[in-house]
Design an enzyme around this catalytic site. Structure first.
Site, mmCIF file in Angstrom:
data_model
loop_
_atom_site.group_PDB
_atom_site.id
_atom_site.type_symbol
_atom_site.label_atom_id
_atom_site.label_comp_id
_atom_site.label_asym_id
_atom_site.label_seq_id
_atom_site.Cartn_x
_atom_site.Cartn_y
_atom_site.Cartn_z
ATOM 1 N N HIS A 175 11.525 -19.546 46.528
ATOM 2 C CA HIS A 175 11.718 -18.242 47.167
ATOM 3 C C HIS A 175 13.077 -17.659 46.802
ATOM 4 C CE1 HIS A 175 11.856 -15.793 51.119
ATOM 5 N NE2 HIS A 175 11.304 -15.087 50.151
ATOM 6 N N ASP A 199 12.053 -8.316 26.316
ATOM 7 C CA ASP A 199 11.516 -7.930 25.012
ATOM 8 C C ASP A 199 12.170 -8.743 23.899
ATOM 9 O OD1 ASP A 199 14.034 -6.712 24.476
ATOM 10 O OD2 ASP A 199 13.322 -4.744 25.090
ATOM 11 N N HIS A 250 21.314 -0.415 33.072
ATOM 12 C CA HIS A 250 20.838 -1.168 31.914
ATOM 13 C C HIS A 250 21.826 -2.257 31.496
ATOM 14 C CE1 HIS A 250 18.321 -1.816 28.424
ATOM 15 N NE2 HIS A 250 19.381 -1.732 27.643
ATOM 16 N N TRP A 275 13.104 -0.632 26.974
ATOM 17 C CA TRP A 275 13.467 -1.007 28.343
ATOM 18 C C TRP A 275 12.471 -2.022 28.913
ATOM 19 C CZ3 TRP A 275 13.781 3.979 26.533
ATOM 20 C CH2 TRP A 275 15.076 4.448 26.350
ATOM 21 N N GLY A 276 11.962 -2.882 28.057
ATOM 22 C CA GLY A 276 10.965 -3.879 28.462
ATOM 23 C C GLY A 276 11.582 -5.173 28.949
ATOM 24 N N ASN A 277 12.487 -5.079 29.886
ATOM 25 C CA ASN A 277 13.160 -6.246 30.450
ATOM 26 C C ASN A 277 12.978 -6.196 31.961
ATOM 27 O OD1 ASN A 277 14.244 -6.858 27.799
ATOM 28 N ND2 ASN A 277 15.558 -5.086 28.142
#
EC number: 5.4.99.62
Length: 151
Positions: free
Chosen positions: A20, A28, A98, A121-123
């Site tokens: 948890h 990416d 970012h 921005w694929g993080n």
């Protein structure tokens, strides 16, 4: 042989030890993974595997309480943002600058899963949660306020 789910031994083992509030970062192909991070590199070639496939597989095995992404995602990659909201319904969504995703968030993560994604921005950070109905469903158990609507 394992019948279904995630077959990658390292990723499967990592998911099994998350607890948890732990953070798992799925990134990416171009993400600057810190040297001292627990790196799970799945990238084979451009978009192999792609970000959404990896996130889908992880979401099938992990209780996700929160999703964090760069503050650019809603405006600069709205299709990804919409997909995330559809896939992780019930999760709390937050953003970070970012530069923080690339730095502080990466160092905070229990593991960083690198995909082959060529996705701007694929993080995406996933905060682990608990299965509230199973965890707090026992007779006489007091359910914390933040989980009351989920039990």
């Amino acid at each position: 042989m394992k019948r279904s789910g995630i077959l990658n031994a390292e990723l499967s083992a990592t998911l099994a030890i998350l607890g948890h509030t732990d953070l798992l970062l799925v990134v990416d192909a171009g993400f600057p993974v810190p040297r001292d991070a627990h790196r799970i590199d799945l990238a084979l070639a451009e978009n192999l595997p792609d970000l959404r496939t990896v996130l889908n597989l992880i979401a099938d095995e992990l209780v996700v309480e929160g999703v964090v992404r760069a503050d650019d995602v809603p405006s600069h990659n709205p299709r990804l943002d919409s997909w995330l909201h559809e896939r992780f319904t019930g999760a709390e969504f937050t953003t970070r600058p970012h530069a923080e995703v690339l730095g502080d968030l990466a160092r905070e993560a229990k593991a960083v899963v690198r995909t082959g994604a060529f996705e701007p921005w694929g993080n995406i950070g996933l905060y682990c949660g608990v299965d509230a109905p199973r965890w707090f469903g026992g007779e006489g158990v007091v359910v914390p306020e933040q989980y009351a609507s989920k039990v």
